[in-house]
Design a protein around this motif. Structure first.
Motif, PDB file in Angstrom:
ATOM      1  N   ARG A 155       1.265  -1.241  -0.165  1.00  0.00           N
ATOM      2  CA  ARG A 155       0.095   0.226   0.125  1.00  0.00           C
ATOM      3  C   ARG A 155       0.667   1.504   0.192  1.00  0.00           C
ATOM      4  O   ARG A 155       1.716   1.169   0.623  1.00  0.00           O
ATOM      5  CB  ARG A 155      -0.967   0.061   1.090  1.00  0.00           C
ATOM      6  CG  ARG A 155      -2.072  -0.990   1.397  1.00  0.00           C
ATOM      7  CD  ARG A 155      -3.334  -1.059   1.998  1.00  0.00           C
ATOM      8  NE  ARG A 155      -3.695  -2.219   1.857  1.00  0.00           N
ATOM      9  CZ  ARG A 155      -5.131  -1.451   1.731  1.00  0.00           C
ATOM     10  NH1 ARG A 155      -5.575  -1.345   3.197  1.00  0.00           N
ATOM     11  NH2 ARG A 155      -6.302  -2.852   2.895  1.00  0.00           N
ATOM     12  N   SER A 156       0.258   2.095  -0.836  1.00  0.00           N
ATOM     13  CA  SER A 156       1.119   3.794  -0.512  1.00  0.00           C
ATOM     14  C   SER A 156       1.204   4.079   1.047  1.00  0.00           C
ATOM     15  O   SER A 156      -0.127   4.437   1.543  1.00  0.00           O
ATOM     16  CB  SER A 156       0.399   4.560  -1.859  1.00  0.00           C
ATOM     17  OG  SER A 156       0.355   3.718  -2.896  1.00  0.00           O
TER      18      SER A 156
ATOM     19  N   ASN B 128       6.314  -3.260   3.836  1.00  0.00           N
ATOM     20  CA  ASN B 128       5.587  -3.581   3.087  1.00  0.00           C
ATOM     21  C   ASN B 128       4.571  -4.934   3.435  1.00  0.00           C
ATOM     22  O   ASN B 128       3.449  -3.896   2.259  1.00  0.00           O
ATOM     23  CB  ASN B 128       6.383  -4.832   1.706  1.00  0.00           C
ATOM     24  CG  ASN B 128       7.425  -3.882   1.047  1.00  0.00           C
ATOM     25  OD1 ASN B 128       7.428  -2.789   1.275  1.00  0.00           O
ATOM     26  ND2 ASN B 128       7.718  -4.408   0.134  1.00  0.00           N
ATOM     27  N   PHE B 129       3.881  -5.215   4.359  1.00  0.00           N
ATOM     28  CA  PHE B 129       2.461  -6.647   4.705  1.00  0.00           C
ATOM     29  C   PHE B 129       1.984  -4.809   5.021  1.00  0.00           C
ATOM     30  O   PHE B 129       0.406  -5.367   5.291  1.00  0.00           O
ATOM     31  CB  PHE B 129       3.152  -7.464   5.107  1.00  0.00           C
ATOM     32  CG  PHE B 129       3.379  -7.146   6.961  1.00  0.00           C
ATOM     33  CD1 PHE B 129       2.572  -6.670   7.965  1.00  0.00           C
ATOM     34  CD2 PHE B 129       4.896  -7.561   6.918  1.00  0.00           C
ATOM     35  CE1 PHE B 129       3.081  -6.807   9.365  1.00  0.00           C
ATOM     36  CE2 PHE B 129       5.757  -6.628   8.166  1.00  0.00           C
ATOM     37  CZ  PHE B 129       4.370  -6.364   9.535  1.00  0.00           C
ATOM     38  N   ALA B 130       2.427  -3.915   5.828  1.00  0.00           N
ATOM     39  CA  ALA B 130       1.754  -3.073   6.205  1.00  0.00           C
ATOM     40  C   ALA B 130       0.099  -2.782   5.746  1.00  0.00           C
ATOM     41  O   ALA B 130       0.570  -2.191   4.984  1.00  0.00           O
ATOM     42  CB  ALA B 130       2.496  -2.425   7.161  1.00  0.00           C
TER      43      ALA B 130
ATOM     44  N   ASP C 211       5.471   7.012   5.917  1.00  0.00           N
ATOM     45  CA  ASP C 211       7.206   7.362   5.372  1.00  0.00           C
ATOM     46  C   ASP C 211       7.628   8.275   6.442  1.00  0.00           C
ATOM     47  O   ASP C 211       7.061   9.182   5.822  1.00  0.00           O
ATOM     48  CB  ASP C 211       7.088   7.969   3.691  1.00  0.00           C
ATOM     49  CG  ASP C 211       8.498   8.236   3.150  1.00  0.00           C
ATOM     50  OD1 ASP C 211       9.433   8.419   3.793  1.00  0.00           O
ATOM     51  OD2 ASP C 211       8.607   8.335   2.628  1.00  0.00           O
ATOM     52  N   THR C 212       8.467   8.223   7.210  1.00  0.00           N
ATOM     53  CA  THR C 212       8.548   9.416   8.311  1.00  0.00           C
ATOM     54  C   THR C 212       9.947   9.490   9.132  1.00  0.00           C
ATOM     55  O   THR C 212      10.525   8.749   8.260  1.00  0.00           O
ATOM     56  CB  THR C 212       7.988   8.501   9.597  1.00  0.00           C
ATOM     57  OG1 THR C 212       6.502   7.792   9.561  1.00  0.00           O
ATOM     58  CG2 THR C 212       8.072   9.591  10.769  1.00  0.00           C
ATOM     59  N   TRP C 213       9.865  10.850   8.785  1.00  0.00           N
ATOM     60  CA  TRP C 213      10.904  12.006   9.300  1.00  0.00           C
ATOM     61  C   TRP C 213      10.959  11.106  10.363  1.00  0.00           C
ATOM     62  O   TRP C 213       9.885  12.653  11.176  1.00  0.00           O
ATOM     63  CB  TRP C 213      11.273  13.114   8.248  1.00  0.00           C
ATOM     64  CG  TRP C 213      11.981  12.922   7.228  1.00  0.00           C
ATOM     65  CD1 TRP C 213      11.822  12.594   5.718  1.00  0.00           C
ATOM     66  CD2 TRP C 213      13.297  12.712   6.851  1.00  0.00           C
ATOM     67  NE1 TRP C 213      12.113  12.365   4.304  1.00  0.00           N
ATOM     68  CE2 TRP C 213      13.583  12.930   5.548  1.00  0.00           C
ATOM     69  CE3 TRP C 213      14.682  12.815   7.571  1.00  0.00           C
ATOM     70  CZ2 TRP C 213      14.978  12.404   5.027  1.00  0.00           C
ATOM     71  CZ3 TRP C 213      15.759  12.674   7.232  1.00  0.00           C
ATOM     72  CH2 TRP C 213      16.230  11.813   5.781  1.00  0.00           C
TER      73      TRP C 213
END
Length: 305
Positions: A28-29, A175-177, A182-184
């Motif tokens: 998932r994106s 990937n499976f989550a 996408d965390t800074w």
């Protein structure tokens, strides 16, 4: 290259089983997100502020304050500190609008969740919390998206003190989550005359924890029992948190105080946990440097480009 293996939180096991049983599919994106590690010195070492995050947060059930980007994060802000071009170079992200969104999101989410506001009227000043009730009302309005963050700052003549942030890590959920960020991650200290408090009506638990103390008890349920939520009680630290949090706590515990922790530039390579199955048990595997740091200090400069 360092290989680390972490326990998988229980709420992620059904999704991991499904991913493993039916084969890898298109992940998932991820949503863009930012998080802030508040740090301070104490007699036992570096302390940091941890909160409980309900709903199986991609950042961990117990993690640092943070959340996903909003449209207002790309608005126009008065800006104090390193220019966007300097931030872009340091984070190795070419899209300066995205860089701004990560930084603004970090400051906004920190204010919403803890009341700590990294803002001032110029590059030398920092706002003081003089009216806790007014402060809380503003946090509630911003969190409920009734008041855009940029408008809140503009009404008070405030600009963002981005020089008070340090980038410390960059993570992408496995990937499976089902929910991926996408965390800074950034780090900051608490300004004078400000105090971290939970958001009224939303915060369940939050508190200052000594990094080395959390790690010393990581194989026990001590912190999970202290948090006292159904998905934390009786579970060790890896099962209530996320590898990013655990590895950053390790870096804090190794540092000789907050100044040493903040003043060093990190290797900001993207860390992307993968699913590992061993004897029918699911784990998260992380490859890369643990807390690789150079001796080059983070250079803060005023202005914006």
């Amino acid at each position: 290259m360092v290989r680390r293996v972490f326990d998988l939180p229980p709420h992620q096991i059904p999704t991991a089983e499904n991913w493993f049983t039916f084969g890898s599919r298109t992940p998932r994106s991820p949503r863009r997100a930012s998080s802030v590690c508040l740090v301070r010195d104490c007699s036992k070492g570096v302390e940091t502020y941890l909160t409980f995050r309900p709903g199986g947060s991609p950042m961990g059930n117990v993690a640092f304050p943070g959340g996903s980007h909003e449209a207002s994060d790309r608005a126009t802000y008065q800006w104090f500190g390193p220019s966007l071009s300097q931030w872009s170079k340091r984070m190795d992200v070419l899209d300066q609008q995205l860089v701004q969104a990560h930084i603004v999101c970090a400051i906004r989410e920190l204010f919403e969740e803890t009341g700590i506001l990294l803002a001032g009227t110029d590059e030398q000043s920092i706002i003081e919390m003089t009216d806790p009730e007014e402060w809380m009302g503003a946090r509630e309005a911003i969190a409920g998206q009734d008041l855009p963050f940029d408008e809140f700052l503009r009404r008070r003549g405030l600009g963002l003190r981005t020089d008070l942030l340090r980038p410390v890590s960059h993570w992408l959920n496995p990937n499976f989550a089902l929910r991926r960020f996408d965390t800074w991650y950034f780090a900051a200290t608490v300004p004078n005359r400000q105090e971290a408090t939970l958001l009224r009506g939303k915060g369940k638990w939050g508190g200052w924890q000594v990094a080395s103390g959390v790690l010393a008890q990581r194989n026990t349920s001590e912190l999970g029992d202290l948090v006292g939520q159904p998905n934390t009680v009786g579970l060790n630290f890896s099962r209530i948190s996320y590898p990013a949090v655990e590895m950053m706590l390790e870096a804090m515990s190794e540092a000789n105080g907050v100044v040493a922790y903040l003043s060093r530039a990190r290797s900001l390579d993207l860390k992307h946990p993968d699913l590992l199955v061993r004897d029918g048990i699911y784990y998260l595997e992380v490859l890369g440097s643990m807390s690789a740091e150079s001796s080059r200090p983070w250079q803060a400069a005023a202005g914006r480009q």
